[in-house]
Design an enzyme around this catalytic site. Structure first.
Site, PDB file in Angstrom:
ATOM      1  N   SER A 191      -9.638   2.007  12.271  1.00 53.17           N
ATOM      2  CA  SER A 191      -8.901   1.621  11.060  1.00 53.17           C
ATOM      3  C   SER A 191      -7.475   2.142  11.012  1.00 53.17           C
ATOM      4  O   SER A 191      -6.612   1.550  10.364  1.00 53.17           O
ATOM      5  CB  SER A 191      -9.664   2.077   9.813  1.00 53.17           C
ATOM      6  OG  SER A 191      -9.906   3.472   9.853  1.00 53.17           O
TER       7      SER A 191
ATOM      8  N   LYS B 235      -4.497  -0.921   5.929  1.00 59.97           N
ATOM      9  CA  LYS B 235      -4.151  -1.126   4.510  1.00 59.97           C
ATOM     10  C   LYS B 235      -3.019  -2.138   4.316  1.00 59.97           C
ATOM     11  O   LYS B 235      -2.971  -2.827   3.311  1.00 59.97           O
ATOM     12  CB  LYS B 235      -3.781   0.204   3.861  1.00 59.97           C
ATOM     13  CG  LYS B 235      -4.995   1.105   3.629  1.00 59.97           C
ATOM     14  CD  LYS B 235      -4.682   2.184   2.613  1.00 59.97           C
ATOM     15  CE  LYS B 235      -5.930   2.955   2.227  1.00 59.97           C
ATOM     16  NZ  LYS B 235      -6.387   3.855   3.318  1.00 59.97           N
TER      17      LYS B 235
ATOM     18  N   GLU C 226      -2.131   2.614  -7.661  1.00 60.25           N
ATOM     19  CA  GLU C 226      -2.529   4.016  -7.776  1.00 60.25           C
ATOM     20  C   GLU C 226      -2.746   4.529  -6.366  1.00 60.25           C
ATOM     21  O   GLU C 226      -3.021   3.756  -5.439  1.00 60.25           O
ATOM     22  CB  GLU C 226      -3.829   4.126  -8.581  1.00 60.25           C
ATOM     23  CG  GLU C 226      -5.107   3.949  -7.773  1.00 60.25           C
ATOM     24  CD  GLU C 226      -5.232   2.603  -7.068  1.00 60.25           C
ATOM     25  OE1 GLU C 226      -4.693   1.610  -7.578  1.00 60.25           O
ATOM     26  OE2 GLU C 226      -5.871   2.571  -5.990  1.00 60.25           O
TER      27      GLU C 226
HETATM   28  C1  LIG Z   1      -7.626   4.409   3.421  1.00 54.46           C
HETATM   29  C2  LIG Z   1      -8.218   4.462   4.780  1.00 54.46           C
HETATM   30  C3  LIG Z   1      -9.602   4.286   5.006  1.00 54.46           C
HETATM   31  C4  LIG Z   1     -10.602   4.118   3.896  1.00 54.46           C
HETATM   32  O1  LIG Z   1     -10.452   3.004   3.103  1.00 54.46           O
HETATM   33  P1  LIG Z   1     -11.456   1.753   3.187  1.00 54.46           P
HETATM   34  O2  LIG Z   1     -11.083   0.960   2.002  1.00 54.46           O
HETATM   35  O3  LIG Z   1     -12.850   2.290   3.125  1.00 54.46           O
HETATM   36  O4  LIG Z   1     -11.182   1.083   4.462  1.00 54.46           O
HETATM   37  C5  LIG Z   1     -10.069   4.285   6.308  1.00 54.46           C
HETATM   38  N1  LIG Z   1      -9.243   4.485   7.360  1.00 54.46           N
HETATM   39  C6  LIG Z   1      -7.912   4.674   7.183  1.00 54.46           C
HETATM   40  C7  LIG Z   1      -7.061   4.881   8.382  1.00 54.46           C
HETATM   41  C8  LIG Z   1      -7.355   4.678   5.892  1.00 54.46           C
HETATM   42  O5  LIG Z   1      -6.048   4.859   5.720  1.00 54.46           O
END
Ligand SMILES: *Cc1c(COP(=O)(O)O)cnc(C)c1O
Length: 386
Positions: free
Chosen positions: A371, A90, A112
């Site tokens: 992610s 993010k 938000e």
């Molecule tokens: C917020 C988040 C997601 C989901 O958000 P996307 O916009 O679909 O990427 C996925 N993995 C992590 C670690 C997150 O913090």
């Protein structure tokens, strides 16, 4: 110009911008500024600088040797967004948008947040760039996520609990949009995923595309060729679209998004409108966006980015679901075999890769986008397993 911007916001029948006229004007201006600065050499250099010096990019593409052996199929590579400052992808988008906000002369950032992850990334970037930061959060969510509220406050943000409606994410979005319309002259709305009206999905993809820009170079360095599949979890779709971006025009690379079986926007959604844009949405019997539930807070959204909706319809990308049990098992397996505790969101991608592996050959390659890291989820997993 307006016509052109409007066109640019569409992915097939999905996307667009369906908002009141006063907000439309603000978004048109944002669009113009985004297209102007994204190619500006100084802007690009500044972005590169902060991604390197603050976020810690580039992050590795790690060969998961023990996981590969355990599954007995293709080589598994992990793109390590978990190693970024703040522990997830993010921050790539938060830094990109805040640099744009600075160029546009904004002094104040609003956002938000549902579970708090995007709020924390935004508050972090605001602290670094000395911007006022206001985070709207459903009152109900502020109670459930008290620790994240404290994190944002530590970082200098003001967290505003929203009592309207059901006190959830949707109400926080409405409140933030109202603020933007009143204060657009000095305020920038920093949106957290590849969703919302144009230009947000395009802009968020642009800032997250660094993930596949790096992974493509890295896999060619390591293996001398492109991967056979890229796997990523999808909530709003930002880490997935970033992980896919540089492979979309490579037809030999399978792109696979993974969602929770309790929030399957792509596998079960229908074309509809949500938060000012058109995408595949999960609807209830009354035709309203369905209340979803996921053990991974970041995947708990009944809509999905417009480009994913389009790639689902055209078949360019595949989308699959996994169960909570599979996710919990993947969470533990990656921890045990590789010494990497994944975010519960990312564990969805691992869980699906495990099902995919036996269908592929040992000479093939899978990139799983990790992610985020799982520190934030350890307590929750502890109580689920005990
Ligand atoms: C917020 C988040 C997601 C989901 O958000 P996307 O916009 O679909 O990427 C996925 N993995 C992590 C670690 C997150 O913090």
């Amino acid at each position: 110009m307006d016509q052109q911007l409007q066109q640019e916001g569409y992915f097939g029948e999905f996307g667009g911008s369906f908002v009141p006229p006063e907000l439309q004007e603000v978004l048109h201006y944002l669009s113009e500024q985004f297209y102007k600065f994204k190619e500006d050499p100084e802007f690009k250099e500044e972005l590169r600088y902060y991604l390197s010096e603050y976020v810690g990019r580039e992050n590795p593409l790690t060969y998961a040797e023990r996981l590969t052996k355990a599954w007995g199929g293709p080589k598994i590579y992990l793109k390590r967004e978990d190693l970024n400052h703040t522990g997830a992808h993010k921050i790539n988008n938060a830094i990109g948008q805040i640099l744009l906000a600075k160029r546009m002369g904004a002094k104040r950032i609003i956002a938000e947040t549902g579970a708090g992850q995007h709020g924390v990334a935004t508050a972090t970037a605001c602290a670094m760039f000395n911007m006022d930061c206001v985070i709207y959060m459903g009152a109900e969510d502020t109670r459930r996520q008290a620790l994240n509220v404290f994190r944002m406050e530590l970082l200098g943000a003001t967290v505003v609990p929203v009592h309207n409606g059901q006190g959830r994410l949707k109400d926080a979005v409405d409140e933030a949009l109202g603020d933007l319309v009143r204060n657009y002259k000095n305020t920038f709305y920093l949106l957290g995923s590849a969703v919302g009206p144009h230009p947000f999905p395009t802009m968020v993809k642009h800032f997250q595309a660094i993930i596949s820009e790096e992974s493509k170079r890295q896999i060619v360095e390591k293996e001398g060729r492109l991967p056979d599949a890229v796997v990523a979890c999808t909530g709003g779709g930002s880490n997935a679209i970033g992980a896919f971006a540089h492979y979309i025009d490579e037809p030999g690379v399978r792109l696979i998004g993974v969602e929770p079986d309790q929030a399957p926007s792509l596998t079960q959604g229908v074309p509809s409108m949500i938060h000012g844009f058109k995408c595949l949405v999960l609807l209830d019997e009354e035709g309203q966006p369905k209340k979803t539930y996921s053990i991974a807070a970041g995947l708990d959204y009944p809509g999905i980015g417009p480009e994913h909706s389009h790639m689902k319809v055209t078949g360019r990308a595949e989308y699959a679901t996994v169960t909570n049990e599979e996710v919990l098992e993947a969470f533990q397996e990656l921890s045990r075999t590789e010494g990497i505790i994944p975010a519960l969101e990312s564990a969805h991608a691992i869980a699906y890769a495990k099902k995919l592996a036996p269908t592929m050959g040992q000479d093939q390659l899978i990139i799983v986008n990790l992610s985020g890291r799982g520190d934030k989820d350890v307590e929750q997993v502890y109580s689920m397993l005990k």
